[in-house]
Scaffold this active site. Structure first.
Site, short mmCIF file in Angstrom:
data_model
loop_
_atom_site.label_atom_id
_atom_site.label_comp_id
_atom_site.label_asym_id
_atom_site.label_seq_id
_atom_site.Cartn_x
_atom_site.Cartn_y
_atom_site.Cartn_z
N HIS A 53 0.86 -1.18 0.00
CA HIS A 53 0.00 0.00 0.00
C HIS A 53 0.91 1.24 0.00
O HIS A 53 2.02 1.19 0.51
CB HIS A 53 -0.85 -0.05 1.28
CG HIS A 53 -1.91 1.00 1.40
ND1 HIS A 53 -1.63 2.31 1.73
CD2 HIS A 53 -3.26 0.92 1.27
CE1 HIS A 53 -2.77 2.99 1.80
NE2 HIS A 53 -3.78 2.17 1.52
N ASP A 65 3.11 -4.24 7.79
CA ASP A 65 1.84 -3.53 7.69
C ASP A 65 0.73 -4.54 7.97
O ASP A 65 0.47 -5.42 7.15
CB ASP A 65 1.71 -2.93 6.29
CG ASP A 65 0.35 -2.29 6.04
OD1 ASP A 65 -0.51 -2.33 6.95
OD2 ASP A 65 0.15 -1.74 4.94
N GLN A 101 -4.54 -4.90 7.11
CA GLN A 101 -5.55 -5.83 6.59
C GLN A 101 -5.59 -7.14 7.37
O GLN A 101 -6.62 -7.81 7.40
CB GLN A 101 -5.29 -6.12 5.11
CG GLN A 101 -5.42 -4.92 4.19
CD GLN A 101 -6.82 -4.34 4.14
OE1 GLN A 101 -7.81 -5.05 4.34
NE2 GLN A 101 -6.91 -3.04 3.90
N LYS A 113 -10.38 -0.27 10.71
CA LYS A 113 -10.60 -1.44 9.86
C LYS A 113 -10.93 -2.67 10.72
O LYS A 113 -11.13 -3.76 10.18
CB LYS A 113 -9.36 -1.72 9.02
CG LYS A 113 -9.04 -0.64 7.97
CD LYS A 113 -7.96 -1.12 7.03
CE LYS A 113 -7.23 0.00 6.32
NZ LYS A 113 -8.03 0.80 5.41
N CYS A 122 -4.77 2.64 -3.56
CA CYS A 122 -3.52 3.14 -2.98
C CYS A 122 -2.39 2.13 -3.15
O CYS A 122 -1.60 1.89 -2.24
CB CYS A 122 -3.68 3.51 -1.51
SG CYS A 122 -4.82 4.86 -1.25
#
Lengths: 178, 418
Positions: free
Chosen positions: B132, B208, B211, B234, B376
């Protein structure tokens, strides 16, 4: 759940304002597609950071007029048809008239943008200075008036104006003192 | 959810839907079909109520007042920190969990503190092609500032990282930044294996988890990374707060991020003394109400159980891939791994030659919310050879009916652009 009619595209309220037949025609059969050899033609790229669409306008200006123009790149039905309609509208026109058309087209987008019936989002006031009730010359716009419905779908306005901003940038670059 | 306890019970996911007030609304005359949780998830009453209750009964600034509610607010704020740390298996939650604005700010924090301390001209940072922008641009900025080289781990056509040359890519690298789960492809990366190779090469690993943390059981110790960033919004929590977990020994040697109150022990005319971790990285009044909301979101996810959530989403993703492929055949192209067990519930697709913007516009007419665009991840889009995709993504509150509605709405979009 709704009735079986829920899946009948013909019943989608508002959709016909956005996806007018002229727009779908220019989307399916885009005019002036491709790129001119540059140089001599001037080449300029435009980007829509929202969706990643890219447009390439190549144009030739001779004797103060847009003698030829081509559109390349990819985009949604609105950006592609707007670019196609634009290319047909400006080809062979004097630059002064083209600039006037750009102004009128963007005026159509912003005038309506500011008078949208989108209650409660507070965004209706943002373009106060652009909201001067400026009469849109429907004759001057011709087929371009088909894009008027886009203003009811604010996120799509950038799709419709992408090619116009790119063309304006190209004209600025051509006319800028060397 | 009082009936949910123990770890072996079957969860009635259909009954959870009523916890989410937004899912009761209509869009364009249709019941909403919310399929954009990878962008932001909806919030249950339990989170909304916790935030409201805190605001109505307890709010004061934290770490300052000696009066009762200030002390209580501080306790609630720090309890959320412990709760989040425990949720991801942090060995020392009270010191290793940093609150920031979102996952993006957390990644920037690592670039500005660890990166500026350790990366110098000629050094190398390794990224993957599926990152991302939040895990690319901070490294671009650091590279421009410090004169660093960026190397990229490539992906194959199924959306998996190609690890054959990883050791060469990592050779001499100072840092590896990678996503645990792609927000476009759904790909679940073999983080442990990659992190071990990175460590063997002497690189620090920044993951990261934006998600993955909301959808999979997470244990930072077994992940084997050094930093993990994720966002509350999220994972059923509010916007405005993100989490950075970092290994205690790394965090404790880092300089501050932003300057201001809260992050200092002492300020003099000739300088300042930074606070201990984690507050050293939390200048100014933090997102207190949001931390309470995040804590409640973690409780909600814990009550259901991340293993159960993962199982539900595998079932749903399997169903969706089969339903879309069965109905549309070669008209639809779904990116990423074919096996739902190797991916998260994120389905990016192209549909014939209909532009994703147009797909999303038509779907919206039926109350179906999907994302359209580059998500993104423009380097990944270029690798895939597309400008944009449409993306449907699932959360625990989605079910087969949502998938059926998506299929029918897509059918209508196809008919419209025939």
């Amino acid at each position: 759940m709704g009735s079986a009619d829920r899946w009948d595209t013909g019943l989608m309220p508002g959709m016909e304002d956005l996806y007018r037949e002229i727009i779908l025609d220019h989307y399916r059969s885009p005019r002036n597609r491709g790129e001119l050899e540059s140089p001599p033609a001037h080449r300029v790229e435009g980007f829509n950071p929202l969706c990643g669409d890219e447009i390439v306008v190549t144009l030739e200006v001779r004797d103060g007029g847009v003698s030829d123009i081509r559109i390349a790149g990819t985009g949604c039905s609105i950006s592609q048809s707007s670019a196609s309609l634009m290319s047909a509208a400006v080809k062979g026109k004097p630059v002064t008239e083209v600039r006037e058309l750009i102004r009128t087209f963007k005026g159509m987008m912003s005038v309506h943008e500011s008078t949208l019936p989108t209650a409660g989002d507070g965004s209706a006031h943002e373009d106060a200075e652009a909201t001067e009730p400026e009469a849109i010359d429907a004759d001057a716009l011709g087929e371009l008036a088909a894009l008027q419905g886009v203003v009811k779908f604010p996120v799509r306005i950038k799709c419709a104006t992408l090619s116009w901003n790119t063309l304006a940038q190209g004209l600025d670059e051509i006319e800028a003192p060397a | 959810m009082a009936e949910l306890n123990g770890s072996d019970r079957a969860v009635d996911f259909a009954s959870l839907r009523k916890d989410f007030p937004l899912l009761a609304r209509e869009v364009n005359g249709h019941p909403i079909t919310y399929l954009d949780s990878a962008a932001s998830s909806q919030r249950p009453f339990q989170v909304l109520d916790a935030m409201r209750q805190y605001d109505e009964t307890t709010h004061a600034n934290v770490h300052r007042g000696v009066y009762g509610i200030a002390e209580e607010a501080t306790r609630r704020f720090e309890a959320a920190r412990i709760n989040v740390g425990r949720f991801i298996g942090a060995p020392d939650p009270s010191r290793e969990v940093v609150f920031a604005k979102n996952a993006t700010e957390c990644l920037n924090l690592v670039a500005r503190t660890w990166g500026r301390t350790h990366c110098h001209a000629g050094d190398t940072v390794v990224l993957t092609e599926m990152e991302h922008h939040a895990n690319i641009v901070p490294w671009h900025m650091l590279a421009a500032e410090r004169g660093l080289h960026l190397r990229w781990v490539p992906i194959d056509d199924d959306g998996a990282l190609i690890l054959d040359d990883l050791e060469q890519l990592l050779d001499g690298a100072k840092l590896l930044a990678l996503t645990c789960m792609s927000n476009v492809l759904g790909t679940l990366n073999p983080v442990r294996r990659i992190a071990d190779l990175a460590h063997a090469a002497g690189a620090v690993v920044v993951a990261d988890g934006a998600q993955s943390v909301p959808h999979l059981p997470t244990d930072v110790a077994s992940l084997g990374v050094d930093f993990l960033a994720f966002s509350a919004h999220k994972m059923l929590g509010p916007t405005g707060i993100g989490v950075l977990w970092g290994r205690e020994e790394l965090l404790s040697e880092l300089p501050p991020f932003l300057g201001g109150g809260e992050m200092i022990l002492d300020v003099r005319k000739d300088g300042f003394t930074p606070n201990d971790i984690p507050w050293r990285f939390e200048a100014g009044t933090p997102p207190i109400t949001e931390a309470v909301g995040l804590g409640a979101a973690v409780d909600y996810l814990d009550d259901i159980g991340m293993e159960s959530i993962r199982a539900h989403e595998i079932t749903l993703t399997t169903y969706a891939m089969a339903a879309l492929t069965e109905r549309f055949g070669s008209d639809i192209h779904i990116f990423g791994p074919k096996d739902a067990a190797e991916r998260g519930g994120v389905l990016s697709f192209t549909f014939r030659d209909v532009h994703p913007h147009d797909i999303s516009q038509i779907l919206d007419q039926y109350g179906v919310c999907v994302r359209a665009g580059h998500h993104c991840a423009k380097p990944l889009m270029r690798r895939l050879g597309v400008n944009s995709t449409a993306r449907a993504s699932f959360a625990l509150y989605n079910d087969e009916t949502d998938v059926d509605t998506l299929v029918q709405a897509l059918d209508a979009a196809g008919a419209f652009f025939r």
